[in-house]
Scaffold this motif. Structure first.
Motif, PDB file in Angstrom:
ATOM      1  N   VAL A  18      -6.821 -19.463   2.320  1.00 44.24           N
ATOM      2  CA  VAL A  18      -7.386 -18.184   2.715  1.00 44.24           C
ATOM      3  C   VAL A  18      -6.344 -17.419   3.519  1.00 44.24           C
ATOM      4  O   VAL A  18      -5.852 -17.900   4.542  1.00 44.24           O
ATOM      5  CB  VAL A  18      -8.664 -18.389   3.560  1.00 44.24           C
ATOM      6  N   GLU A  19      -5.999 -16.244   3.053  1.00 41.31           N
ATOM      7  CA  GLU A  19      -5.035 -15.415   3.772  1.00 41.31           C
ATOM      8  C   GLU A  19      -5.055 -14.001   3.207  1.00 41.31           C
ATOM      9  O   GLU A  19      -5.737 -13.706   2.232  1.00 41.31           O
ATOM     10  CB  GLU A  19      -3.628 -16.006   3.670  1.00 41.31           C
ATOM     11  N   LYS A  20      -4.302 -13.148   3.862  1.00 41.42           N
ATOM     12  CA  LYS A  20      -4.103 -11.788   3.370  1.00 41.42           C
ATOM     13  C   LYS A  20      -2.665 -11.655   2.905  1.00 41.42           C
ATOM     14  O   LYS A  20      -1.768 -12.317   3.421  1.00 41.42           O
ATOM     15  CB  LYS A  20      -4.405 -10.757   4.466  1.00 41.42           C
ATOM     16  N   CYS A  21      -2.459 -10.771   1.949  1.00 40.57           N
ATOM     17  CA  CYS A  21      -1.106 -10.562   1.443  1.00 40.57           C
ATOM     18  C   CYS A  21      -0.962  -9.121   0.982  1.00 40.57           C
ATOM     19  O   CYS A  21      -1.947  -8.422   0.754  1.00 40.57           O
ATOM     20  CB  CYS A  21      -0.784 -11.532   0.305  1.00 40.57           C
ATOM     21  N   ILE A  22       0.282  -8.687   0.854  1.00 39.89           N
ATOM     22  CA  ILE A  22       0.599  -7.350   0.355  1.00 39.89           C
ATOM     23  C   ILE A  22       1.068  -7.471  -1.087  1.00 39.89           C
ATOM     24  O   ILE A  22       1.960  -8.252  -1.391  1.00 39.89           O
ATOM     25  CB  ILE A  22       1.690  -6.674   1.205  1.00 39.89           C
ATOM     26  N   VAL A  23       0.445  -6.694  -1.957  1.00 45.36           N
ATOM     27  CA  VAL A  23       0.809  -6.703  -3.377  1.00 45.36           C
ATOM     28  C   VAL A  23       1.146  -5.278  -3.790  1.00 45.36           C
ATOM     29  O   VAL A  23       0.342  -4.366  -3.590  1.00 45.36           O
ATOM     30  CB  VAL A  23      -0.339  -7.243  -4.251  1.00 45.36           C
ATOM     31  N   MET A  24       2.328  -5.090  -4.357  1.00 51.10           N
ATOM     32  CA  MET A  24       2.678  -3.804  -4.943  1.00 51.10           C
ATOM     33  C   MET A  24       2.437  -3.901  -6.441  1.00 51.10           C
ATOM     34  O   MET A  24       3.037  -4.727  -7.133  1.00 51.10           O
ATOM     35  CB  MET A  24       4.141  -3.443  -4.677  1.00 51.10           C
ATOM     36  N   CYS A  25       1.541  -3.068  -6.956  1.00 50.54           N
ATOM     37  CA  CYS A  25       1.192  -3.164  -8.364  1.00 50.54           C
ATOM     38  C   CYS A  25       0.696  -1.818  -8.875  1.00 50.54           C
ATOM     39  O   CYS A  25       0.487  -0.871  -8.108  1.00 50.54           O
ATOM     40  CB  CYS A  25       0.142  -4.252  -8.595  1.00 50.54           C
ATOM     41  N   THR A  26       0.520  -1.755 -10.167  1.00 50.93           N
ATOM     42  CA  THR A  26       0.152  -0.511 -10.846  1.00 50.93           C
ATOM     43  C   THR A  26      -1.260  -0.630 -11.423  1.00 50.93           C
ATOM     44  O   THR A  26      -1.624  -1.671 -11.981  1.00 50.93           O
ATOM     45  CB  THR A  26       1.151  -0.215 -11.982  1.00 50.93           C
ATOM     46  N   ILE A  27      -2.035   0.434 -11.281  1.00 51.70           N
ATOM     47  CA  ILE A  27      -3.372   0.458 -11.870  1.00 51.70           C
ATOM     48  C   ILE A  27      -3.249   0.680 -13.371  1.00 51.70           C
ATOM     49  O   ILE A  27      -2.706   1.695 -13.811  1.00 51.70           O
ATOM     50  CB  ILE A  27      -4.218   1.579 -11.241  1.00 51.70           C
ATOM     51  N   SER A  28      -3.724  -0.273 -14.145  1.00 55.31           N
ATOM     52  CA  SER A  28      -3.633  -0.158 -15.597  1.00 55.31           C
ATOM     53  C   SER A  28      -4.952   0.243 -16.238  1.00 55.31           C
ATOM     54  O   SER A  28      -4.971   0.732 -17.372  1.00 55.31           O
ATOM     55  CB  SER A  28      -3.156  -1.485 -16.207  1.00 55.31           C
ATOM     56  N   ALA A  29      -6.066   0.044 -15.542  1.00 48.63           N
ATOM     57  CA  ALA A  29      -7.376   0.406 -16.092  1.00 48.63           C
ATOM     58  C   ALA A  29      -8.424   0.345 -14.994  1.00 48.63           C
ATOM     59  O   ALA A  29      -8.176  -0.189 -13.908  1.00 48.63           O
ATOM     60  CB  ALA A  29      -7.756  -0.536 -17.238  1.00 48.63           C
ATOM     61  N   ILE A  30      -9.587   0.889 -15.297  1.00 49.69           N
ATOM     62  CA  ILE A  30     -10.741   0.795 -14.413  1.00 49.69           C
ATOM     63  C   ILE A  30     -11.874   0.161 -15.204  1.00 49.69           C
ATOM     64  O   ILE A  30     -12.197   0.613 -16.302  1.00 49.69           O
ATOM     65  CB  ILE A  30     -11.165   2.180 -13.880  1.00 49.69           C
ATOM     66  N   GLU A  31     -12.447  -0.898 -14.671  1.00 54.78           N
ATOM     67  CA  GLU A  31     -13.514  -1.600 -15.366  1.00 54.78           C
ATOM     68  C   GLU A  31     -14.783  -0.757 -15.347  1.00 54.78           C
ATOM     69  O   GLU A  31     -15.445  -0.624 -14.327  1.00 54.78           O
ATOM     70  CB  GLU A  31     -13.790  -2.959 -14.709  1.00 54.78           C
ATOM     71  N   THR A  32     -15.158  -0.233 -16.476  1.00 57.82           N
ATOM     72  CA  THR A  32     -16.325   0.636 -16.530  1.00 57.82           C
ATOM     73  C   THR A  32     -17.633  -0.133 -16.669  1.00 57.82           C
ATOM     74  O   THR A  32     -18.701   0.415 -16.398  1.00 57.82           O
ATOM     75  CB  THR A  32     -16.198   1.627 -17.696  1.00 57.82           C
ATOM     76  N   ASP A  33     -17.578  -1.406 -17.089  1.00 58.35           N
ATOM     77  CA  ASP A  33     -18.805  -2.190 -17.209  1.00 58.35           C
ATOM     78  C   ASP A  33     -19.533  -2.314 -15.876  1.00 58.35           C
ATOM     79  O   ASP A  33     -20.758  -2.455 -15.837  1.00 58.35           O
ATOM     80  CB  ASP A  33     -18.503  -3.602 -17.736  1.00 58.35           C
ATOM     81  N   MET A  34     -18.778  -2.270 -14.776  1.00 55.58           N
ATOM     82  CA  MET A  34     -19.356  -2.425 -13.451  1.00 55.58           C
ATOM     83  C   MET A  34     -19.859  -1.104 -12.886  1.00 55.58           C
ATOM     84  O   MET A  34     -20.421  -1.071 -11.797  1.00 55.58           O
ATOM     85  CB  MET A  34     -18.313  -3.024 -12.490  1.00 55.58           C
ATOM     86  N   GLY A  35     -19.663  -0.017 -13.625  1.00 56.77           N
ATOM     87  CA  GLY A  35     -19.979   1.295 -13.075  1.00 56.77           C
ATOM     88  C   GLY A  35     -18.901   1.696 -12.081  1.00 56.77           C
ATOM     89  O   GLY A  35     -18.057   0.889 -11.686  1.00 56.77           O
ATOM     90  N   TRP A  36     -18.908   2.944 -11.667  1.00 59.70           N
ATOM     91  CA  TRP A  36     -17.877   3.379 -10.716  1.00 59.70           C
ATOM     92  C   TRP A  36     -18.466   3.951  -9.432  1.00 59.70           C
ATOM     93  O   TRP A  36     -17.746   4.343  -8.529  1.00 59.70           O
ATOM     94  CB  TRP A  36     -16.933   4.392 -11.365  1.00 59.70           C
TER      95      TRP A  36
END
Length: 529
Positions: free
Chosen positions: A284-302
């Motif tokens: 269990v910890e926190k971390c920094i991630v640099m990444c790119t948004i490739s999609a938004i899951e629409t099944d979960m609603g927004w």
């Protein structure tokens, strides 16, 4: 003693005074030296105010008799010099209730006698006002930052920066901590086309080098937005007839709080991981991630529908008709707030985004609640949904503002929970974001800063080291229980209970004040990396 003494005449040479006063502000305060005390600001019919205190050993005796807004007679009390850098009135002395003080309810003072005395912005900025005295402020909110989560004494505290203007168009910087930050965010989302007028009672003037700003101070401060006050209506009527729009701006990247800047939190104090390293992590910890948004899951609603007063997710309840064979008719189901126990809750849509993200090592899913999604979209959820009374009906239809997030790269501070590595839960919760392009580019370079930042941002950001402990103390003293999705879980707490599914936990508890949520939509993406 038939008559009443004036508050202005009170002096310490005797205790047998008798005053008729109204309580304009009341709060409880804890200190190591004095324990738990009751603090009040009271006012008489002449408009004169004085501070009054109930010491810890007398709290139980008087607690049930004292209430903000109540008018009382006080007889037989002591007076002492009023000192310190958080003085609530300009009276030379303050009242201390005695064990023999008599408190009686009585008829109310004249309506509108609230002791509200707003200061001139220019007098704050040019140093004319003594910062040892707390002040009242009224202003038109013209600029606001996103809510930041700041580390204060080992805990995360909400912070928001604002800029107010007065009738002379003088601009006053303001920083609000704790629940007040969330209160402002909610008011902005519901502001409609009207102007947002902020009233701060008993605010603290902050001085950093030559710059001055205003902040809330401990539990004494009170913030209201567009309150039903004659002073607010008069102020609104005298504002210039311009079309000045509220600007939502990025928080300054070098904000200091308890010696740790946001940049240092991302660059130094929190480990950096790739997506693959994050997924492979077994603690269990926190971390920094640099990444790119490739999609938004629409099944979960927004987005989801929340109850405006309590922020909790509302649910559909069947009609309360026993034995009716048509009970399952969906048209008869009504929205219900389990926290307020209301069948007609005031609704406010909030973001809850499920992002598909990737870097050069792999892909994953991030969950963002409302206050973080707002940083990315720069539009309140209600501006995308419009007035609504129903859940997402067509999740595949994504607003353009959300579609525009795809392909953008950000820095995410991510929580790795026990559920992620023990039960392979593939969605990680985000609790902080950096969207500033310059900071992101610097993070992506081989060399990161080796020493903590010591420079504070200039311009309209005046959050200095002394601000944060006040916000922290304010939160602790208020003792506000924040139900819903936890904003901060310790490793010990995570090990102690069963694994938690993020979606199930959200549906059961809804949203917290510190992490507002929204349902998000899914786009088909090649997840092979």
């Amino acid at each position: 003693m038939a008559g009443f003494n004036s508050v202005a005449d009170l002096k310490p040479f005797k205790t047998m005074w008798r005053v008729k006063v109204s309580i304009v502000r009341l709060w409880k305060q804890y200190s190591a030296a004095g324990g738990l005390t009751i603090e009040m600001v009271i006012i008489d019919s002449n408009g004169d105010k004085i501070h009054a205190t109930v010491k810890k050993e007398l709290v139980n005796q008087f607690d049930h008799q004292l209430e903000q807004g109540k008018t009382l007679t006080l007889t037989n009390f002591s007076l002492n010099h009023s000192v310190g850098s958080y003085r609530t009135t300009n009276h030379l002395y303050k009242i201390s209730l005695l064990a023999t003080t008599r408190v009686r309810s009585c008829e109310a003072l004249p309506v509108g006698l609230n002791g509200f005395t707003p200061v001139n912005f220019q007098e704050v900025l040019d140093g004319s006002l003594n910062p040892d005295f707390l002040i009242d402020v009224i202003g038109h909110v013209v600029e606001v930052s996103h809510v930041e989560m700041i580390h204060v004494n080992g805990k995360e505290t909400q912070k928001i920066s604002l800029e107010l203007r007065d009738l002379a168009d003088v601009r006053l910087p303001m920083v609000l901590w704790g629940n007040f930050a969330d209160q402002v965010t909610n008011a902005i989302q519901l502001r409609g086309e009207g102007r947002l007028i902020l009233v701060l009672r008993f605010g603290k003037i902050k001085v950093w080098k030559e710059d001055r700003s205003v902040s809330n101070a401990y539990n004494v401060s009170d913030v209201q937005l567009n309150p039903n006050m004659a002073e607010v209506e008069a102020f609104r009527a005298m504002l210039p007839a311009d079309e000045l729009q509220l600007a939502i701006v990025e928080p300054k990247p070098l904000t200091l709080a308890s010696g740790v800047s946001v940049k240092d939190d991302f660059f130094i104090h929190t480990p950096r991981k790739t997506i693959a390293e994050m997924i492979e992590c077994r603690q269990v910890e926190k971390c920094i991630v640099m990444c790119t948004i490739s999609a938004i899951e629409t099944d979960m609603g927004w987005y989801y529908l929340s109850c405006k007063p309590c922020d909790k997710k509302v649910m559909y309840m069947p009609p309360l008709v026993a034995g009716d064979h048509e009970d399952d008719d969906l048209q008869k189901f009504k929205l219900y707030c389990p926290k307020c126990k209301s069948y007609e809750p005031k609704l406010l849509p909030r973001y809850k985004l499920h992002l598909v993200v990737l870097d050069h090592t792999g892909n994953s899913k991030f969950l963002l609640f409302d206050h973080l999604a707002l940083q990315l979209v720069n539009q309140p959820c209600i501006e995308l949904t419009g007035p609504i009374t129903d859940e997402v009906q067509d999740p595949d239809v994504l607003p353009l503002a959300l579609q525009n997030l795809i392909g953008k790269t950000y820095l995410f501070k991510v929580e790795i929970m026990r559920e992620n590595f023990v039960y392979k839960h593939d969605t990680f919760k985000v609790n902080k974001i950096i969207t500033n392009l310059a900071i992101i580019n610097e993070f992506d370079t081989p060399k990161a800063p080796k020493e903590p930042s010591t420079q504070i941002s200039r311009g309209h950001e005046y959050s200095i080291v002394s601000d944060a402990p006040e916000g922290s103390l304010m939160l602790l003293e208020e003792g506000s229980s924040q139900e819903g999705f936890p904003s901060e879980l310790t490793p010990a707490k995570r090990r102690g209970g069963p694994a938690v599914n993020l979606e199930e936990e959200f549906d059961q508890n809804s949203v917290t004040k510190t992490g507002i949520s929204t349902r998000v939509k899914k786009e088909k993406v090649d997840k092979s990396g």
